[in-house]
Enzyme design. Sequence first.
Site, short mmCIF file in Angstrom:
data_model
loop_
_atom_site.label_atom_id
_atom_site.label_comp_id
_atom_site.label_asym_id
_atom_site.label_seq_id
_atom_site.Cartn_x
_atom_site.Cartn_y
_atom_site.Cartn_z
N GLY A 254 0.84 -1.21 0.00
CA GLY A 254 0.00 0.00 0.00
C GLY A 254 0.87 1.25 0.00
CE1 TYR B 274 -9.20 -0.44 8.63
CE2 TYR B 274 -9.66 0.36 10.85
CZ TYR B 274 -8.86 0.35 9.72
OH TYR B 274 -7.73 1.13 9.68
P1 NAP Z 1 -5.32 4.77 1.88
O1 NAP Z 1 -4.89 6.17 1.72
O2 NAP Z 1 -6.72 4.39 1.56
O3 NAP Z 1 -4.30 3.82 1.06
C1 NAP Z 1 -4.48 2.45 1.10
C2 NAP Z 1 -3.32 1.79 0.40
O4 NAP Z 1 -3.50 0.36 0.47
C3 NAP Z 1 -3.20 2.16 -1.06
O5 NAP Z 1 -1.84 2.29 -1.39
C4 NAP Z 1 -3.80 0.95 -1.77
O6 NAP Z 1 -3.23 0.71 -3.04
C5 NAP Z 1 -3.38 -0.18 -0.84
N1 NAP Z 1 -4.20 -1.36 -0.97
C6 NAP Z 1 -5.52 -1.50 -0.70
N2 NAP Z 1 -5.91 -2.76 -0.92
C7 NAP Z 1 -4.83 -3.44 -1.37
C8 NAP Z 1 -4.59 -4.78 -1.77
N3 NAP Z 1 -5.56 -5.71 -1.76
N4 NAP Z 1 -3.34 -5.13 -2.18
C9 NAP Z 1 -2.35 -4.21 -2.19
N5 NAP Z 1 -2.50 -2.93 -1.82
C10 NAP Z 1 -3.73 -2.54 -1.41
O7 NAP Z 1 -5.10 4.28 3.38
P2 NAP Z 1 -4.25 4.91 4.59
O8 NAP Z 1 -5.15 5.80 5.35
O9 NAP Z 1 -2.95 5.40 4.11
O10 NAP Z 1 -4.07 3.61 5.50
C11 NAP Z 1 -2.89 2.81 5.44
C12 NAP Z 1 -2.99 1.77 6.53
O11 NAP Z 1 -3.12 2.41 7.81
C13 NAP Z 1 -4.20 0.85 6.40
O12 NAP Z 1 -3.86 -0.45 6.82
C14 NAP Z 1 -5.20 1.46 7.38
O13 NAP Z 1 -6.13 0.52 7.83
C15 NAP Z 1 -4.27 1.93 8.47
N6 NAP Z 1 -4.84 2.98 9.30
C16 NAP Z 1 -5.17 4.18 8.76
C17 NAP Z 1 -5.71 5.17 9.59
C18 NAP Z 1 -6.08 6.52 9.07
O14 NAP Z 1 -6.62 7.32 9.87
N7 NAP Z 1 -5.82 6.86 7.83
C19 NAP Z 1 -5.92 4.90 10.94
C20 NAP Z 1 -5.57 3.66 11.45
C21 NAP Z 1 -5.02 2.70 10.61
P3 NAP Z 1 -3.99 1.13 -4.42
O15 NAP Z 1 -4.42 2.54 -4.27
O16 NAP Z 1 -2.95 0.92 -5.44
O17 NAP Z 1 -5.14 0.18 -4.54
#
Ligand code: NAP
Length: 243
Positions: free
Chosen positions: A11, A155
Amino acid sequence: MLNGKVAVVTGGSRGIGAAVAEAMAKNGADVAVIYKGSAEKAQAVCDKIVEEYKVKAKCYCCDVAVTKECAETVAKVIEDLGGVDILVNNAGITKDNLLVSMSEEEFDAVINTNLKGCFNMIKACSRNFIKKKAGKIINISSVSALLGTAGQCNYAASKAGVIALTKTTAREFASRGICCNAIAPGFITTDMTSSLEDKYLSSIPLKRAGKPEEVASLAAFLADSASDYITGEVIRIDGGLAI
Ligand code: NAP
């Protein structure tokens, strides 16, 4: 410093993962950026890293929910970049719904990407780590795992599973010199949280959302030898949300 190391960031095309990829490169690591759909964004992350930090960076399309794709992708990374030293399991999705309305597809998709994806990637990298008698695995969980956020049973369960997977991995791999830790972010400003309302911010003791770069700095610390005596730990980075 991470000079001479290779970091795999799932990701890595957007949000926290893109910031983590950049932080690894800033500290000297070559980086494999794993993405599923955002090819252009993944390539832009690699281009920026190569230009600014003069390390190697390559992007790989791989659905982390698919075991075979993970094995093939890690093999390709090892062929291209010479090995793997750091694995950051960051890829994640949400499909929110109240439990009574949640479909089987919504539940399975989130578990398969967020939890099984971590298992797939750890397994795919494990032989390489064991051979090196070293490795740093960093799994991105969430405070939802600790709080049980309403509307996110899929989730929260996936992220709680990530914590259990982290602890078991840490125990099983400790004798091989491999550390495994989890980061539990709170509300971080990315595409994933763009639809959430500002009212959530008032419940955060520090009264602001976190930045992807703040999570990335923590990941860089957990990848560095400075954290060699930390394993099986879950570190919240949430402005105090889950105190
Ligand atoms: P995001 O902006 O939605 O980005 C998600 C990333 O995951 C993208 O690069 C996407 O790639 C990739 N991805 C999704 N499904 C995939 C798959 N099946 N195989 C490979 N890559 C995949 O999310 P984010 O907010 O940066 O979150 C990153 C991580 O932190 C996640 O695990 C999320 O649960 C965790 N998190 C986030 C928050 C928050 O507040 N943002 C809080 C707690 C935890 P593509 O775009 O190429 O599909």
